[in-house]
Design an enzyme around this catalytic site. Structure first.
Site, PDB file in Angstrom:
ATOM      1  N   GLU A   1      -1.752  -2.159  -7.756  1.00  0.00           N
ATOM      2  CA  GLU A   1      -3.015  -2.223  -6.810  1.00  0.00           C
ATOM      3  C   GLU A   1      -3.499  -0.912  -6.035  1.00  0.00           C
ATOM      4  OE1 GLU A   1      -3.143  -2.003  -3.156  1.00  0.00           O
ATOM      5  OE2 GLU A   1      -1.218  -1.304  -3.067  1.00  0.00           O
TER       6      GLU A   1
ATOM      7  N   SER B   1       1.000  -1.239   0.173  1.00  0.00           N
ATOM      8  CA  SER B   1      -0.030  -0.079  -0.115  1.00  0.00           C
ATOM      9  C   SER B   1       0.975   1.374   0.002  1.00  0.00           C
ATOM     10  CB  SER B   1      -0.951   0.010   1.213  1.00  0.00           C
ATOM     11  OG  SER B   1      -2.027   0.868   0.998  1.00  0.00           O
TER      12      SER B   1
ATOM     13  N   HIS C   1      -5.454  -5.229  -1.350  1.00  0.00           N
ATOM     14  CA  HIS C   1      -6.034  -5.262  -0.160  1.00  0.00           C
ATOM     15  C   HIS C   1      -7.234  -6.056   0.509  1.00  0.00           C
ATOM     16  CE1 HIS C   1      -4.107  -1.102  -0.390  1.00  0.00           C
ATOM     17  NE2 HIS C   1      -4.244  -1.041   0.738  1.00  0.00           N
TER      18      HIS C   1
END
Length: 302
Positions: free
Chosen positions: A210, A115, A275
């Site tokens: 992502e 992330s 996630h």
């Protein structure tokens, strides 16, 4: 091409550090998450700023300098064989000016996170260090997913067992073909936000993308920013992971194809990277072979 350095594999009895370069950490989640690491035979030490909190900015784990100092201390301490991030969340960009990445890569060790932690992976990978994009120490749901937890363990302890980074979940072919090169990328928003900053360096090789809570028009804007900056000029292949929490998943997929298909690069979508509870760890910076036609991604360990 930059020489690649892969850290030594972990062994039972190794000591690892947990740092919090970004968002505030919940103690109960950290306790449950680190229990999984201890079950592998690792000794886990949580660095001082992880649960400290910030006096005013309650979304940060601690003061910027304190978070950076914990990262540096843990990394340069020979007692630690690896550095796990506790979680992502906003904040890592604020501490980058306090991190000497040349000092870190001179002492190779495993670094794990994803992330917003992409902002740390990128300069480390650009200097040739292999890092792991995968579940973090307080990622209770992700470490609780057996396939994802086992993938992370294998990459750290028994990397020769990992022959396809997209298995067992698989991925769908978008543009067929084969590409080879180092794995790079991570969080789309962080990659776009790095453009024009001192740690910015466009990638070469196979890019993984992502993100979370980015609706279709925002994904469009982020991809357009990367495209207009020439960011994809050295990219050989694309692996599209999860874009969780979007308003319309089909529309996000349509945006991906609209923006990226014209590049003509081998591309797969729907990889279990991101996630969702199943977050398959991948070794960023490591050379790999993407067969987009077959839907496989093979790590090329030396």
């Amino acid at each position: 091409m930059t020489d690649v350095t892969t850290p030594a594999r972990l062994q039972a009895g190794d000591r690892v550090a947990v740092v919090a370069p970004s968002g505030r950490v919940q103690a109960d989640r950290l306790e449950v998450g680190t229990a999984y690491l201890r079950a592998w035979g690792l000794e886990v030490e949580v660095m001082p700023s992880v649960l400290a909190g910030h006096e005013r900015l309650t979304y940060l784990a601690a003061d910027d300098k304190a978070r950076a100092e914990d990262l540096r201390t843990a990394w340069l301490d020979s007692r630690f064989a690896a550095v796990f991030c506790a979680r992502g969340g906003y904040g890592v960009q604020r501490m980058l000016e306090y991190v000497d990445f040349d000092d870190l890569v001179a002492v190779p060790k495993w670094f794990i996170g994803f992330s917003d932690i992409t902002a740390l992976h990128e300069p480390l990978n650009a200097r040739g260090l292999v890092t792991i994009h995968g579940p973090m120490a307080a990622a209770v749901e992700q470490l609780g997913a057996a396939d994802g937890r086992e993938r992370l363990r294998e990459l750290l302890f028994e990397p020769e067992k990992v022959t396809d980074l997209l298995a067992p979940a698989g991925a769908r072919t978008v543009v067929g073909g084969v590409a080879e090169g180092p794995l790079r990328g991570g969080n789309l928003a962080m990659l776009a936000a790095s453009i024009g900053t001192p740690t910015y360096e466009p990638p070469t090789g196979i890019v993984v993308l992502e993100d979370v809570s980015e609706d279709a028009y925002r994904v469009d804007r982020l991809l357009t920013q990367l495209l207009r900056s020439g960011w994809f000029a050295g990219v050989a292949g694309l692996v599209i992971g999860d874009f969780s929490g979007a308003d319309d998943a089909d529309l996000v997929n349509a945006v991906m194809r609209d923006r990226l298909d014209p590049l003509g690069l081998p591309m797969v979508e729907g990889a279990a990277i991101g996630h969702e509870d199943l977050n398959l760890a991948v070794p960023l910076g490591l050379p790999a072979r993407l067969d987009a036609t077959a839907g496989t991604l093979a790590p090329l360990f030396s």
